[in-house]
Design a protein around this motif. Sequence first.
Motif, PDB file in Angstrom:
ATOM      1  N   HIS A 194      -4.486   1.525  -0.662  1.00 63.71           N
ATOM      2  CA  HIS A 194      -3.594   2.771  -0.776  1.00 63.71           C
ATOM      3  C   HIS A 194      -4.600   3.991  -1.483  1.00 63.71           C
ATOM      4  CE1 HIS A 194       0.422   2.140   0.404  1.00 63.71           C
ATOM      5  NE2 HIS A 194       0.234   0.781  -0.088  1.00 63.71           N
ATOM      6  N   ARG A 214      -0.144  -4.962   8.827  1.00 66.93           N
ATOM      7  CA  ARG A 214      -0.311  -6.544   8.257  1.00 66.93           C
ATOM      8  C   ARG A 214      -0.708  -7.570   9.304  1.00 66.93           C
ATOM      9  NH1 ARG A 214      -2.917  -8.605   4.122  1.00 66.93           N
ATOM     10  NH2 ARG A 214      -1.964  -7.004   2.970  1.00 66.93           N
ATOM     11  N   LYS A 251       4.748   2.717   7.582  1.00 66.81           N
ATOM     12  CA  LYS A 251       5.570   1.554   7.171  1.00 66.81           C
ATOM     13  C   LYS A 251       6.401   0.786   8.216  1.00 66.81           C
ATOM     14  CE  LYS A 251       7.970   0.617   2.706  1.00 66.81           C
ATOM     15  NZ  LYS A 251       6.546  -0.392   2.468  1.00 66.81           N
ATOM     16  N   LYS A 252       6.140  -0.558   8.218  1.00 61.59           N
ATOM     17  CA  LYS A 252       6.851  -1.390   9.152  1.00 61.59           C
ATOM     18  C   LYS A 252       6.314  -1.084  10.477  1.00 61.59           C
ATOM     19  CE  LYS A 252       9.529  -3.206   6.409  1.00 61.59           C
ATOM     20  NZ  LYS A 252       9.414  -4.615   5.817  1.00 61.59           N
ATOM     21  N   GLU A 279      -3.184  -4.005  -0.079  1.00 68.89           N
ATOM     22  CA  GLU A 279      -3.419  -2.637   0.490  1.00 68.89           C
ATOM     23  C   GLU A 279      -4.067  -1.621  -0.613  1.00 68.89           C
ATOM     24  OE1 GLU A 279       0.059  -1.369   2.267  1.00 68.89           O
ATOM     25  OE2 GLU A 279      -0.034  -3.126   3.978  1.00 68.89           O
TER      26      GLU A 279
END
Length: 143
Positions: free
Chosen positions: A119, A99, A94-95, A117
């Motif tokens: 997932h 993207r 994450k982060k 996404e």
Amino acid sequence: MTTLIFCSDTIMQNPAYEAHRCLLIQNVGGKKLLQKFHYCSVPGDSKEKVHNKTWASLMPTPRSSGQEQRTTNNTGTPKFGNKRLPQAIIVGVKKGGTRAVLEFIRVHPDVRAVGTEPHFFDRNYDRGLEWYSLLSTFLSCYK
Ligand SMILES: Nc1ncnc2c1ncn2[C@@H]1O[C@H](COP(=O)(O)OS(=O)(=O)O)[C@@H](OP(=O)(O)O)[C@H]1O
């Protein structure tokens, strides 16, 4: 312990990468552990069977085989992507900027990517590979 062997085409066509395109993911006590790269097992091997489907049966067919369900425009570039397993997967924390990576790659006209996404590996794995392959027009490099 459940073992999933994931095999995917690489965007990089250098043969040096080809030997390392199989990713073994082990599910240990509910935790999926990303393992070191392993070589592909022989098609039909029991480890390849997931949800009664084999990776081989769901993997993209070579472009030259003529078996793709492609809709093309005048340039021969697929107008709409195929419903199939991805040829590339962007993995990241994450982060981590995944993207941004996707947005850079999808600028290429021959790339089709999911809008959101999926997932699959962390939230939707139980839905099976068929769901994954039919989900959307995955990130696919056609040339
Ligand atoms: N090149 C570059 N350099 C530095 N930072 C960058 C870069 N590209 C993306 N970003 C920052 O990455 C954050 C988004 O990460 P993800 O794409 O992984 O998003 S997410 O975690 O799924 O929400 C997001 O951070 P925040 O703005 O703090 O949310 C982006 O600004």
